[in-house]
Design an enzyme around this catalytic site. Structure first.
Site, PDB file in Angstrom:
ATOM      1  N   GLU A 174       0.728  -1.235  -0.191  1.00 39.50           N
ATOM      2  CA  GLU A 174       0.107  -0.181  -0.096  1.00 39.50           C
ATOM      3  C   GLU A 174       1.136   1.237   0.201  1.00 39.50           C
ATOM      4  O   GLU A 174       1.600   2.239   0.752  1.00 39.50           O
ATOM      5  CB  GLU A 174      -0.607  -0.349   0.662  1.00 39.50           C
ATOM      6  CG  GLU A 174      -2.051  -1.241   1.085  1.00 39.50           C
ATOM      7  CD  GLU A 174      -2.961  -1.467   1.938  1.00 39.50           C
ATOM      8  OE1 GLU A 174      -2.693  -0.903   3.508  1.00 39.50           O
ATOM      9  OE2 GLU A 174      -3.940  -2.428   2.605  1.00 39.50           O
ATOM     10  N   HIS A 377     -17.500 -10.447   7.091  1.00 41.03           N
ATOM     11  CA  HIS A 377     -15.693  -9.624   6.743  1.00 41.03           C
ATOM     12  C   HIS A 377     -15.854 -10.478   7.855  1.00 41.03           C
ATOM     13  O   HIS A 377     -15.804 -11.332   8.728  1.00 41.03           O
ATOM     14  CB  HIS A 377     -16.114  -8.291   7.083  1.00 41.03           C
ATOM     15  CG  HIS A 377     -15.001  -7.842   6.944  1.00 41.03           C
ATOM     16  ND1 HIS A 377     -14.680  -7.018   8.532  1.00 41.03           N
ATOM     17  CD2 HIS A 377     -13.686  -8.040   6.288  1.00 41.03           C
ATOM     18  CE1 HIS A 377     -12.847  -6.744   7.967  1.00 41.03           C
ATOM     19  NE2 HIS A 377     -13.198  -6.952   7.338  1.00 41.03           N
ATOM     20  N   GLU A 379     -11.693  -9.764   9.440  1.00 41.73           N
ATOM     21  CA  GLU A 379     -10.423  -9.288   9.881  1.00 41.73           C
ATOM     22  C   GLU A 379      -9.393 -10.293  10.158  1.00 41.73           C
ATOM     23  O   GLU A 379     -10.142 -10.402  11.821  1.00 41.73           O
ATOM     24  CB  GLU A 379     -10.524  -7.672  10.387  1.00 41.73           C
ATOM     25  CG  GLU A 379      -9.486  -7.229  10.597  1.00 41.73           C
ATOM     26  CD  GLU A 379      -8.624  -6.444   9.589  1.00 41.73           C
ATOM     27  OE1 GLU A 379      -9.036  -6.262   7.997  1.00 41.73           O
ATOM     28  OE2 GLU A 379      -7.555  -7.222   9.744  1.00 41.73           O
ATOM     29  N   HIS A 453      -8.228  -8.243   1.057  1.00 43.02           N
ATOM     30  CA  HIS A 453      -6.806  -7.838   1.360  1.00 43.02           C
ATOM     31  C   HIS A 453      -6.044  -7.000   2.482  1.00 43.02           C
ATOM     32  O   HIS A 453      -5.902  -8.508   3.429  1.00 43.02           O
ATOM     33  CB  HIS A 453      -8.385  -6.247   2.148  1.00 43.02           C
ATOM     34  CG  HIS A 453      -8.792  -5.189   1.493  1.00 43.02           C
ATOM     35  ND1 HIS A 453      -9.146  -4.265   1.496  1.00 43.02           N
ATOM     36  CD2 HIS A 453     -10.106  -6.294   0.915  1.00 43.02           C
ATOM     37  CE1 HIS A 453     -10.282  -3.913   0.468  1.00 43.02           C
ATOM     38  NE2 HIS A 453     -10.403  -4.716   0.160  1.00 43.02           N
ATOM     39  N   GLU A 454      -5.069  -6.239   2.455  1.00 46.27           N
ATOM     40  CA  GLU A 454      -3.540  -6.680   3.046  1.00 46.27           C
ATOM     41  C   GLU A 454      -2.970  -8.885   2.600  1.00 46.27           C
ATOM     42  O   GLU A 454      -2.487  -9.247   2.778  1.00 46.27           O
ATOM     43  CB  GLU A 454      -3.418  -6.220   3.821  1.00 46.27           C
ATOM     44  CG  GLU A 454      -3.989  -5.531   4.670  1.00 46.27           C
ATOM     45  CD  GLU A 454      -5.863  -5.153   4.754  1.00 46.27           C
ATOM     46  OE1 GLU A 454      -5.994  -4.016   4.361  1.00 46.27           O
ATOM     47  OE2 GLU A 454      -6.288  -5.899   5.052  1.00 46.27           O
ATOM     48  N   GLU A 472      -7.056  -6.698  -2.661  1.00 48.26           N
ATOM     49  CA  GLU A 472      -6.544  -5.063  -2.929  1.00 48.26           C
ATOM     50  C   GLU A 472      -5.013  -5.094  -3.035  1.00 48.26           C
ATOM     51  O   GLU A 472      -5.193  -5.442  -4.387  1.00 48.26           O
ATOM     52  CB  GLU A 472      -6.501  -4.468  -1.138  1.00 48.26           C
ATOM     53  CG  GLU A 472      -6.617  -3.511  -1.282  1.00 48.26           C
ATOM     54  CD  GLU A 472      -6.872  -2.571   0.408  1.00 48.26           C
ATOM     55  OE1 GLU A 472      -7.656  -2.211   0.667  1.00 48.26           O
ATOM     56  OE2 GLU A 472      -6.204  -3.715   1.173  1.00 48.26           O
ATOM     57  N   GLU A 478      -9.414   3.836  -0.123  1.00 47.73           N
ATOM     58  CA  GLU A 478      -9.750   3.384   1.914  1.00 47.73           C
ATOM     59  C   GLU A 478      -8.454   4.853   2.666  1.00 47.73           C
ATOM     60  O   GLU A 478      -8.814   5.943   3.039  1.00 47.73           O
ATOM     61  CB  GLU A 478      -9.417   2.526   2.599  1.00 47.73           C
ATOM     62  CG  GLU A 478      -8.105   2.447   2.320  1.00 47.73           C
ATOM     63  CD  GLU A 478      -7.515   0.804   3.370  1.00 47.73           C
ATOM     64  OE1 GLU A 478      -8.320   0.107   3.792  1.00 47.73           O
ATOM     65  OE2 GLU A 478      -6.583   0.164   3.163  1.00 47.73           O
TER      66      GLU A 478
END
Ligand code: NOJ
Ligand code: CA
Length: 673
Positions: A174, A377, A379, A453-454, A472, A478
């Site tokens: 990122e 989701h 995380e 993501h990540e 992602e 974001e």
């Protein structure tokens, strides 16, 4: 004197090996690209020419193993050649039918160490690039080996500019790209894209990264890039048992940036789908979600007064989704474990225990009654072992509630993913590459698609596991909420030729309240409103979020119409014109339909482009529904000015694309016969 120096050269082995070394060469189907491979002075080398000009000068091949010196390669032999020209169909994608037209050359390298005694290298050549991989077929079954170096090089010649960021930064992938002389590359992530003074665009990457660490590229200050693999905590690069094949090392070569973006080598070098029935349970689509409000700090992931994932709030999003035709609603912060420092305490996450104010049974029943699906989701906070321990239960839980997509997350510094021994693993070392596949395979058993993501970077594995729908792996929208600073306009003109060459990105476009209360432009979304619409075409993903708050869309339903209309599955895609870091224009035709959609984005500079509409079907009339930057639009001072107009056009027309600073244009061409 001459005789003496000749004798010296001969003694050093130069003339003998250079003149006599047998070379095996192969050309791509259209004879555009040629690769030759040979051994010289203990090294296995390959060289690449395009239309007769050298693109990669002699560059090394091979791997080195623990307990052995770097092998001296002594011969190549057993050349095997093949050619294939086929096509195959994606379940969904940027292009429905993919052509795979290639030639192939395999040679066996003979080396002087046990594990390098006989190594097959296979080159697969396309007219727009090539890939190669090693097959260590001779390593006996059950034999543990550890890779300690990859010798693969890419020896570029002449001046190149590169778009890159320094690998191993704590925020993983990122980062904003910088453009520099390619000789300044220290350690770069792939896809690594370069533009040469010779007019060529190159992109280095890998395909089918399975059970092997992610490859970065290390520069030597002179234009040679060497493979650098993300190590295990003990310094080993890759751990293998018995015979194995490496991922493909790939190089795209084109005369325009669009040639890179429109190449399908990445997919062609992956194996066919292992989920033949996926279309029965997953459909590409658009979604909204309880998400941006947390990033704006209007709500929290954790429990309390400002908790975002409440039943009532989620039902509000479901109503909105149903009203405007979105198929999914993502909800983050629904499960226990978010309270306190969730990045440090990722092992506290439960993937089956909702917060009490999130009634998943009621929510999913309500969603179903409205024709909408909940998007799950998970995380992990990078606590991968905690996640693996619950993985089956997590997927089973969602399956029970009819959920078919789950967004995952690994928010944790790049080298801090803890393994079972409590050691810090790299986010894309072999440990995480294995984890990534384990999640996809487990999810597939429960008919669930994953949006990571990540993530571990994308190497085209969606062909084999199409339930890896998107990920992602770059600086997404974001960052435009956080203001750290936000993404500058040129970011969107670089991504299509760097990160997006790997595969679809869940960028989460579509912010309408661009300023979101901030005066400083570097704290806001640095684009015009028209650019936000164009992103749905420019960034390919089978799932696209409308990321802003419902109330912001309801304030501008005219502009919102484009987001409602734009598909996420395409018959074909074409990069029409572009310059990396300056502008990009892409057109895509809807899968199973006749409408075309165009997205154009510029950097911080206003730009007037002319776009011939030759991609449209000849002789047909289309209504162009145009969403363009309005009078005096400017991402710094007037980002919301937008002009929406309709025009009748045909393939014979040329359309002016007038883009404001930070601006863009989105067009739907609706076929009217
Ligand atoms: C980072 C992800 O990119 C973002 O989309 C998500 O909301 C947060 N992590 C929390 O999981
Ligand atoms: Ca992220």
């Amino acid at each position: 004197m001459i005789l003496r120096s000749l004798a010296l050269i001969a003694a050093l082995g130069w003339t003998a090996s250079a003149a006599a070394a047998p070379r095996e060469c192969a050309q791509s189907p259209g004879k555009v690209i040629e690769v030759c491979v040979w051994v010289d002075n203990g090294q296995a080398l390959y060289e690449v020419t395009r239309k007769g000009a050298v693109v990669l000068a002699p560059s090394e091949l091979g791997l080195t193993f623990k307990g052995e010196p770097a092998a001296r390669y002594t011969a190549i032999g057993n050349p095997r050649r093949a050619a294939s020209n086929t096509s195959w169909e994606q379940p969904w994608g940027e292009e429905r039918v993919i052509r795979d037209n290639h030639t192939q050359l395999t040679v066996t390298l003979s080396g002087d160490t046990q594990f390098n005694k006989a190594v097959d290298v296979t080159f697969r050549l396309f007219d727009d690039g090539f890939g190669f991989r090693y097959d260590y077929a001779g390593i006996p079954a059950g034999q543990d080996v550890a890779v300690t170096a990859e010798r693969t090089q890419f020896h570029t010649l002449g001046a190149y500019q590169a778009w890159w960021y320094q690998g191993l930064g704590q925020e993983r992938d990122e980062y904003l790209y910088t453009q520099t002389d390619a000789r300044r590359i220290t350690l770069a992530e792939t896809p690594l894209t370069m533009k040469g003074a010779n007019g060529l665009y190159l992109s280095f990457h890998e395909a089918a990264m399975i059970d092997f660490p992610s490859m970065l590229l290390q520069g030597n200050g002179e234009g040679t890039l060497t493979a650098w693999l993300m190590p295990w905590p003990d310094g080993t690069l890759a751990k293998k048992t018995g015979a194995f094949t490496t991922p493909w090392r790939t190089v795209l070569i084109g005369e325009t940036p669009g040639a890179l973006a429109d190449s399908r080598i990445e997919l062609n070098l992956n194996e066919p789908s292992k989920i033949p029935d996926i279309q029965k349970w997953f459909t590409p689509g658009k979604y909204v979600g309880v998400w941006w409000e947390m990033h704006l700090d209007k709500a929290t992931w954790g429990s309390g007064m400002r908790h975002g994932a409440t039943t009532a709030n989620v039902e509000r999003y479901i109503d909105f989704a149903a009203k405007y035709g979105f198929s999914g609603v993502l909800v983050e912060g629904w499960n226990q474990g978010w309270d306190g420092d969730w990045i440090t305490n990722g092992d506290k996450f439960s993937f089956t225990k909702p917060y009490p104010d999130f009634d998943i049974a009621a929510i999913t029943a309500y969603a179903k009654s409205k024709g909408v699906q909940l998007i799950g989701h998970n995380e992990t906070g990078g606590a991968v072992i905690n996640y693996e321990n619950q993985l089956d239960d997590a997927m089973k839980f969602y399956q029970r509630y009819g959920v078919h997509s789950v967004k995952t997350g690994y928010v944790r510094h790049a080298g801090d993913i803890l393994d079972r021994d409590g050691k810090g693993e790299w986010f894309a070392g072999q440990f995480m590459v294995r984890h990534n596949l384990l999640v996809a395979e487990t999810a597939a058993r429960y008919r669930i698609a994953i949006d990571a993501h990540e993530p571990v970077k994308d190497t085209g594995l969606r062909r084999t596991w199409p339930n890896m729908v998107a990920r992602e792996g770059a600086r997404g929208q974001e960052y435009n909420a956080w203001g750290v600073p936000t993404n500058p306009p040129e970011h969107m003109t670089i991504l299509p030729f760097t990160r997006l060459l790997g595969g679809p990105m869940d960028f989460t476009p579509g912010i309408f309240d661009l300023a979101h209360g901030k005066d400083d432009v570097t704290r806001r979304v640095q684009s015009t409103l028209a650019t936000q619409l164009a992103e749905y075409v420019v960034v390919y993903s089978p799932i696209q979020m409308a990321a802003d708050l419902p109330e912001n869309y309801e304030k501008n339903l005219a502009a919102f119409q484009f987001i409602r209309d734009v598909p996420t599955d395409w018959e074909t895609s074409e990069t029409l014109q572009s310059e990396i870091g300056d502008y990009v224009v892409i057109a895509r035709r809807q899968r199973g339909g006749q409408d075309w959609f165009l997205g154009a984005i510029t950097d911080e500079n206003a730009r007037s482009l002319e776009q011939p509409l030759t991609f449209l079907a000849p002789g047909k009339r289309y209504e162009a529904q145009i969403y363009r930057d309005g009078p005096n639009a400017d991402y710094r001072v007037n980002p919301l000015a937008i002009t929406i107009e309709k025009k009748i056009v045909t393939a014979a027309d040329t359309l002016p694309l007038d883009l404001a600073p930070g601006g863009g244009m989105a067009i739907r061409f609706r076929l009217i016969e």
